[in-house]
Scaffold this active site. Structure first.
Site, PDB file in Angstrom:
ATOM      1  CB  SER A  29      -0.930   0.004   1.219  1.00 48.22           C
ATOM      2  OG  SER A  29      -0.197  -0.142   2.420  1.00 48.22           O
ATOM      3  CG  ASN A 116      -4.120  -5.125  12.512  1.00 44.83           C
ATOM      4  OD1 ASN A 116      -3.516  -4.969  11.438  1.00 44.83           O
ATOM      5  ND2 ASN A 116      -4.482  -6.319  12.965  1.00 44.83           N
ATOM      6  CB  THR A 161     -42.196  25.209  -9.208  1.00 44.79           C
ATOM      7  OG1 THR A 161     -43.288  25.688 -10.001  1.00 44.79           O
ATOM      8  CG2 THR A 161     -42.113  25.992  -7.909  1.00 44.79           C
ATOM      9  CG  HIS A 162     -43.041  21.862 -12.200  1.00 44.49           C
ATOM     10  ND1 HIS A 162     -43.315  20.528 -12.023  1.00 44.49           N
ATOM     11  CD2 HIS A 162     -43.769  22.521 -11.252  1.00 44.49           C
ATOM     12  CE1 HIS A 162     -44.185  20.374 -11.030  1.00 44.49           C
ATOM     13  NE2 HIS A 162     -44.472  21.575 -10.531  1.00 44.49           N
ATOM     14  CB  SER A 283     -15.097  26.286 -28.164  1.00 49.34           C
ATOM     15  OG  SER A 283     -15.079  25.527 -29.353  1.00 49.34           O
ATOM     16  CE  LYS A 289     -20.080  27.126 -26.265  1.00 47.74           C
ATOM     17  NZ  LYS A 289     -20.130  25.714 -26.637  1.00 47.74           N
ATOM     18  CG  ASN A 291     -17.507  26.231 -23.252  1.00 51.38           C
ATOM     19  OD1 ASN A 291     -18.564  26.648 -23.734  1.00 51.38           O
ATOM     20  ND2 ASN A 291     -16.581  25.623 -23.965  1.00 51.38           N
ATOM     21  CD  GLU A 296     -19.697  22.950 -18.773  1.00 51.34           C
ATOM     22  OE1 GLU A 296     -20.043  22.117 -19.612  1.00 51.34           O
ATOM     23  OE2 GLU A 296     -18.920  23.884 -19.025  1.00 51.34           O
ATOM     24  CE1 TYR A 323      -6.292  -3.654   8.424  1.00 50.07           C
ATOM     25  CE2 TYR A 323      -5.393  -5.851   8.088  1.00 50.07           C
ATOM     26  CZ  TYR A 323      -5.533  -4.540   7.680  1.00 50.07           C
ATOM     27  OH  TYR A 323      -4.930  -4.120   6.518  1.00 50.07           O
ATOM     28  CD  GLN A 328      -2.858  -2.542   1.773  1.00 51.68           C
ATOM     29  OE1 GLN A 328      -2.208  -2.885   2.750  1.00 51.68           O
ATOM     30  NE2 GLN A 328      -2.556  -2.957   0.550  1.00 51.68           N
ATOM     31  CE  LYS A 331      -4.313   2.689   4.697  1.00 47.54           C
ATOM     32  NZ  LYS A 331      -5.266   1.544   4.662  1.00 47.54           N
TER      33      LYS A 331
HETATM   34  N1  ARG Z   1      -1.194  -1.459   5.009  1.00 52.01           N
HETATM   35  C1  ARG Z   1      -2.151  -1.982   5.918  1.00 52.01           C
HETATM   36  C2  ARG Z   1      -3.507  -1.265   5.720  1.00 52.01           C
HETATM   37  O1  ARG Z   1      -3.498  -0.284   5.108  1.00 52.01           O
HETATM   38  C3  ARG Z   1      -1.707  -1.740   7.324  1.00 52.01           C
HETATM   39  C4  ARG Z   1      -2.246  -2.745   8.299  1.00 52.01           C
HETATM   40  C5  ARG Z   1      -1.705  -4.066   7.985  1.00 52.01           C
HETATM   41  N2  ARG Z   1      -2.055  -5.034   8.983  1.00 52.01           N
HETATM   42  C6  ARG Z   1      -1.920  -6.340   8.773  1.00 52.01           C
HETATM   43  N3  ARG Z   1      -2.278  -7.095   9.724  1.00 52.01           N
HETATM   44  N4  ARG Z   1      -1.502  -6.799   7.620  1.00 52.01           N
HETATM   45  O2  ARG Z   1      -4.520  -1.720   6.144  1.00 52.01           O
END
Ligand code: ARG
Length: 470
Positions: A29, A116, A161-162, A283, A289, A291, A296, A323, A328, A331
């Site tokens: 990660s 964790n 309205t509408h 454009s 144009k 825009n 948007e 966990y 993971q 994120k």
């Molecule tokens: N990179 C892991 C995550 O984002 C960190 C926790 C990993 N824990 C484990 N028991 N493998 O969740």
């Protein structure tokens, strides 16, 4: 990302062959979670200080660890640290560098902790900071809308309205409607922050730790309101991320509504407002144009934010305690949600003060489409006609005016009187646009005086909240 001699896995003890190269990259990660490094280091420093205070580490060891972590933070700030995919994530990268830098003492940092509870803490610290930034941008946008509402408190435009001309309203009233939506968003964000600001550390892998830790102290050092009450929940809970994404989705839904109106209003057909050139693009083929790209794009960005909410809900659905590696995946959606919300708010907060309102176009549009028909009906009611009868009478008058291609206010008095003998020469007071908006003079109504009062009240509410302690 690199691979070095010292990049051996901290957990390799029970393994008899190295991890497959593809699996290593697939499960890593660090390509995205390195963004948590400042919060990871802050969490580690607080953890080390707590370990020293409880006598689990000695003072000397703690100083070495804290100093080492601070140096690593400087290295990362300066772009000097090369992240290693072999070390999987931000946590193990930093820990390995610490050991490299200060030697065996670095190996003691992870006492009474697990990745964790560490990662759950990092995300909460990171999101808390992000929330505070977003909170400030929301305030800036709300202020801009209140300013605009005051400036345009008496500017008449059609209310729809509408998407059909309904009754005249003031531009300021319309801006304050947007402001109300954002005030609810801000309340949701601040509620969410309270649930973000709970500390998982101490939960360790899932069951807590056998060391005599002081969780209250760590929480205090990190500015958390309290340690999480249950270790299993602490390491697996991602409700706070889902809640933030729900806030973000509702906010983006609101911004997409504002955007839709701005896009309409800037069109040649409406021409209610003008956006400065610096918020627009041209454009490559049509020279005329200009825009409204910013609204948007903001309207379009609601899609990815809703998508991230669905990703996070689905990510957590059916996960057993505690966990799981699935987590993971929290994120990237969360990071992108924060980035998107911050960018959209910034664009809006910069753009709204620069909106130029075309008073003539707004007024002309409000005058078209028999927008004061309800005022004529109300007038008849005040003269003793029952509302349903008045509705019928005005409907006929509108039909008549349509046939003559005239507005109600442009009909002769005698012309109007054929529909009801309750109509007198004072009828023209209520058929004007100014009379129509001024008549809606109660709290929450569109009358210019009410808009000014509402803007003032909204500003006071902002100022109070500004100073309010969390
Ligand atoms: N990179 C892991 C995550 O984002 C960190 C926790 C990993 N824990 C484990 N028991 N493998 O969740």
């Amino acid at each position: 990302m690199s691979k070095r001699e010292t990049d051996s896995k901290p957990w390799s003890g029970r393994f008899s062959e190295p991890v497959d190269a593809f699996v290593e990259a697939f499960t890593a990660s660090v390509p995205f979670d390195h963004r948590l490094y400042r919060h990871d280091i802050a969490g580690s420093i607080a953890h080390a200080r707590m370990l020293a205070r409880t006598g689990i580490l000695d003072t000397e060891e703690c100083q070495q660890i804290v100093g080492g972590l601070q140096d690593i933070r400087e290295d990362i700030d300066a772009g000097r640290l090369v992240w290693s995919v072999a070390l999987e994530d931000v946590h193990m990268n930093i820990e390995a560098r610490l050991i490299e830098r200060i030697g065996d003492t670095g190996k003691k940092l992870h006492t009474g902790r697990s990745r964790n509870d560490q990662v759950a803490t990092d995300i909460r610290l990171w999101l808390r900071e992000a929330i505070d930034g977003i909170d400030a941008e929301l305030l800036r946008l709300r202020e801009a809308l209140i300013d605009l509402a005051e400036r345009e408190a008496a500017t008449i435009m059609p209310g729809f309205t509408h998407l059909q001309s309904a009754q005249p309203v003031t531009f300021g009233h319309h801006m304050l409607a947007w402001q109300e939506m954002l005030s609810r968003d801000q309340a949701r964000l601040r509620e969410c922050r309270q649930r973000v600001n709970i500390m998982p550390l101490g939960a360790a892998a899932l069951a807590g730790t056998s060391f005599p830790i002081d969780r209250e102290y760590t929480a205090e050092l990190l500015g958390f309101d309290a340690p999480a009450r249950n270790s299993l929940d602490a390491v697996s809970d991602r409700d706070f991320a889902i809640e933030f994404s729900a806030f973000a989705s509702i906010l983006l839904m609101h911004l997409s509504r504002f955007s839709e109106e701005l896009v309409l209003w800037t069109s040649a057909q409406f021409g209610f407002i003008d956006l400065p050139d610096r918020f627009c693009t041209g454009s490559s083929i049509m020279p005329q144009k200009k825009n409204p790209d910013v609204p948007e794009l903001v309207r379009g960005k609601s899609g990815r934010v809703y998508g991230h909410l669905m990703s996070l809900l689905t990510l957590m659905k059916g996960q057993p305690l505690a966990y799981n590696k699935d987590n993971q995946e929290d994120k990237e959606p969360l990071f992108d949600t924060v980035d998107t919300v911050a960018a959209c708010l910034r664009a809006y907060a910069d753009m709204m003060p620069a909106v130029a309102v075309n008073h003539e176009r707004c007024r002309a549009a409000a005058g078209a489409g028999y927008a004061t028909a309800t005022d004529l009906a109300d007038y008849l009611v005040r003269k003793g006609v029952a509302f349903r009868d008045a509705h019928e009478i005005v409907g006929k008058a509108v039909q008549h005016a349509l046939g003559k291609e005239l507005d109600l206010a442009d009909l002769e008095l005698t012309d109007l009187q054929q529909f009801s003998d309750a109509i007198d020469s004072d009828v023209f007071d209520v058929l004007t646009l100014e009379g129509s908006v001024a008549a809606r003079n109660h709290p929450g109504g569109t009358a210019p005086d009410q808009v000014r009062a509402a803007a003032k009240a909204a500003r006071q509410q902002l100022d109070q909240r500004h100073g309010a302690a969390r």
